[in-house]
Design an enzyme around this catalytic site. Sequence first.
Site, PDB file in Angstrom:
ATOM      1  N   ASN A   9      39.660  48.476  34.474  1.00  0.00           N
ATOM      2  CA  ASN A   9      39.628  47.925  35.829  1.00  0.00           C
ATOM      3  C   ASN A   9      39.648  49.082  36.837  1.00  0.00           C
ATOM      4  O   ASN A   9      40.638  49.793  36.972  1.00  0.00           O
ATOM      5  CB  ASN A   9      40.853  46.997  35.991  1.00  0.00           C
ATOM      6  CG  ASN A   9      40.955  46.389  37.386  1.00  0.00           C
ATOM      7  OD1 ASN A   9      40.603  47.020  38.376  1.00  0.00           O
ATOM      8  ND2 ASN A   9      41.457  45.173  37.444  1.00  0.00           N
ATOM      9  N   ASP A  68      50.545  44.993  32.510  1.00  0.00           N
ATOM     10  CA  ASP A  68      50.161  43.601  32.629  1.00  0.00           C
ATOM     11  C   ASP A  68      50.843  43.063  33.876  1.00  0.00           C
ATOM     12  O   ASP A  68      52.017  43.360  34.129  1.00  0.00           O
ATOM     13  CB  ASP A  68      50.571  42.800  31.393  1.00  0.00           C
ATOM     14  CG  ASP A  68      49.709  41.551  31.256  1.00  0.00           C
ATOM     15  OD1 ASP A  68      48.504  41.617  31.560  1.00  0.00           O
ATOM     16  OD2 ASP A  68      50.230  40.490  30.870  1.00  0.00           O
ATOM     17  N   THR A  69      50.075  42.325  34.649  1.00  0.00           N
ATOM     18  CA  THR A  69      50.574  41.838  35.932  1.00  0.00           C
ATOM     19  C   THR A  69      50.418  40.338  36.016  1.00  0.00           C
ATOM     20  O   THR A  69      49.439  39.784  35.519  1.00  0.00           O
ATOM     21  CB  THR A  69      49.774  42.496  37.085  1.00  0.00           C
ATOM     22  OG1 THR A  69      50.031  43.899  37.065  1.00  0.00           O
ATOM     23  CG2 THR A  69      50.183  41.931  38.432  1.00  0.00           C
ATOM     24  N   PHE A 148      41.804  43.188  45.179  1.00  0.00           N
ATOM     25  CA  PHE A 148      41.172  42.290  44.210  1.00  0.00           C
ATOM     26  C   PHE A 148      42.134  41.137  43.897  1.00  0.00           C
ATOM     27  O   PHE A 148      43.250  41.085  44.412  1.00  0.00           O
ATOM     28  CB  PHE A 148      40.803  43.055  42.932  1.00  0.00           C
ATOM     29  CG  PHE A 148      41.983  43.516  42.114  1.00  0.00           C
ATOM     30  CD1 PHE A 148      42.747  44.598  42.516  1.00  0.00           C
ATOM     31  CD2 PHE A 148      42.354  42.852  40.938  1.00  0.00           C
ATOM     32  CE1 PHE A 148      43.841  45.018  41.774  1.00  0.00           C
ATOM     33  CE2 PHE A 148      43.441  43.267  40.181  1.00  0.00           C
ATOM     34  CZ  PHE A 148      44.191  44.359  40.602  1.00  0.00           C
ATOM     35  N   GLY A 149      41.652  40.243  43.038  1.00  0.00           N
ATOM     36  CA  GLY A 149      42.501  39.158  42.540  1.00  0.00           C
ATOM     37  C   GLY A 149      43.072  38.294  43.655  1.00  0.00           C
ATOM     38  O   GLY A 149      42.352  37.831  44.543  1.00  0.00           O
ATOM     39  N   LYS A 171      48.952  49.306  50.526  1.00  0.00           N
ATOM     40  CA  LYS A 171      49.293  48.394  49.418  1.00  0.00           C
ATOM     41  C   LYS A 171      50.103  49.137  48.348  1.00  0.00           C
ATOM     42  O   LYS A 171      51.155  48.662  47.908  1.00  0.00           O
ATOM     43  CB  LYS A 171      48.017  47.794  48.810  1.00  0.00           C
ATOM     44  CG  LYS A 171      48.312  46.877  47.622  1.00  0.00           C
ATOM     45  CD  LYS A 171      47.060  46.334  46.934  1.00  0.00           C
ATOM     46  CE  LYS A 171      47.425  45.634  45.624  1.00  0.00           C
ATOM     47  NZ  LYS A 171      46.276  45.271  44.804  1.00  0.00           N
ATOM     48  N   ARG A 177      52.474  47.131  41.393  1.00  0.00           N
ATOM     49  CA  ARG A 177      51.940  48.194  40.534  1.00  0.00           C
ATOM     50  C   ARG A 177      52.392  49.562  41.032  1.00  0.00           C
ATOM     51  O   ARG A 177      52.756  50.430  40.247  1.00  0.00           O
ATOM     52  CB  ARG A 177      50.412  48.115  40.450  1.00  0.00           C
ATOM     53  CG  ARG A 177      49.836  48.984  39.338  1.00  0.00           C
ATOM     54  CD  ARG A 177      48.359  48.724  39.079  1.00  0.00           C
ATOM     55  NE  ARG A 177      48.114  47.347  38.743  1.00  0.00           N
ATOM     56  CZ  ARG A 177      47.669  46.428  39.595  1.00  0.00           C
ATOM     57  NH1 ARG A 177      47.369  46.762  40.839  1.00  0.00           N
ATOM     58  NH2 ARG A 177      47.507  45.196  39.218  1.00  0.00           N
TER      59      ARG A 177
HETATM   60  P1  IMP Z   1      46.139  41.931  34.467  1.00  0.00           P
HETATM   61  O1  IMP Z   1      46.273  41.129  33.211  1.00  0.00           O
HETATM   62  O2  IMP Z   1      47.222  42.908  34.642  1.00  0.00           O
HETATM   63  O3  IMP Z   1      44.781  42.540  34.600  1.00  0.00           O
HETATM   64  O4  IMP Z   1      46.285  40.965  35.702  1.00  0.00           O
HETATM   65  C1  IMP Z   1      46.050  39.593  35.590  1.00  0.00           C
HETATM   66  C2  IMP Z   1      45.507  39.025  36.857  1.00  0.00           C
HETATM   67  O5  IMP Z   1      46.490  39.139  37.877  1.00  0.00           O
HETATM   68  C3  IMP Z   1      44.263  39.690  37.412  1.00  0.00           C
HETATM   69  O6  IMP Z   1      43.099  39.162  36.865  1.00  0.00           O
HETATM   70  C4  IMP Z   1      44.366  39.372  38.872  1.00  0.00           C
HETATM   71  O7  IMP Z   1      43.893  38.070  39.116  1.00  0.00           O
HETATM   72  C5  IMP Z   1      45.858  39.362  39.109  1.00  0.00           C
HETATM   73  N1  IMP Z   1      46.301  40.664  39.639  1.00  0.00           N
HETATM   74  C6  IMP Z   1      46.762  41.736  38.954  1.00  0.00           C
HETATM   75  N2  IMP Z   1      47.091  42.732  39.787  1.00  0.00           N
HETATM   76  C7  IMP Z   1      46.819  42.270  41.033  1.00  0.00           C
HETATM   77  C8  IMP Z   1      46.923  42.848  42.334  1.00  0.00           C
HETATM   78  O8  IMP Z   1      47.337  43.991  42.540  1.00  0.00           O
HETATM   79  N3  IMP Z   1      46.546  42.062  43.363  1.00  0.00           N
HETATM   80  C9  IMP Z   1      46.091  40.794  43.204  1.00  0.00           C
HETATM   81  N4  IMP Z   1      45.942  40.219  42.015  1.00  0.00           N
HETATM   82  C10 IMP Z   1      46.311  40.951  40.939  1.00  0.00           C
END
Ligand code: IMP
Length: 190
Positions: A9, A68-69, A148-149, A171, A177
């Site tokens: 990403n 992972d977020t 994003f997201g 941000k 993060r």
């Molecule tokens: P990941 O599995 O860590 O890639 O995150 C899962 C989902 O959480 C991503 O597809 C985004 O939709 C959302 N996400 C993760 N980090 C962020 C951020 O910093 N801002 C907004 N959405 C986020």
Amino acid sequence: MKIVFATNNAHKLSEVRAVLGDSFELVTLRQIGITEDIPETGATLDENASLKARYVYERTGLDCFADDTGLEVEALNGAPGVHSARYATDGHDFAANNRKLLHELEGKENRRARFRTVISLIRGGVEQQVEGIVNGTIATEESGCEGFGYDPLFIPDGKAVTFAEMTAEEKNAISHRGRAVAELVKVLKG
Ligand code: IMP
């Protein structure tokens, strides 16, 4: 110091690079020849971060970390949480996810939410986890086009604008993060 960040990403990469600074050379999955999607089959963010870091370590033996977020919304009992990427559809459809979130919160007074990032670091074969959290609220409509997201919907506490209306620097200074990476730096430099 070279370290693999288990992501492809580009947004995450530049966010993490900015916080880590020059003392670490970040290597991406693509650069080490891992092009497949790493399975994220865990039931929690902690499990998924660990799965991703171990996947890289077992194949390469290199020092690495994975994050992972999830966005955890109070009125939705913590959803979308670990399912944040695939909330509305099977793909990473940010627009559809945001539409679904707005729909699920229609008529709800409580719009409190938090982003939580878990990072699993494997260094010299030893695994450690750190986390970063930012609390905020979900706006009633999308604003901004940075990031994003869920960024266009998330207003962090103490600010009047969404993450998507901030510069990357603004941000990073307060984000989940950014905070998790600051903890990671402490471990790496400690
Ligand atoms: P990941 O599995 O860590 O890639 O995150 C899962 C989902 O959480 C991503 O597809 C985004 O939709 C959302 N996400 C993760 N980090 C962020 C951020 O910093 N801002 C907004 N959405 C986020």
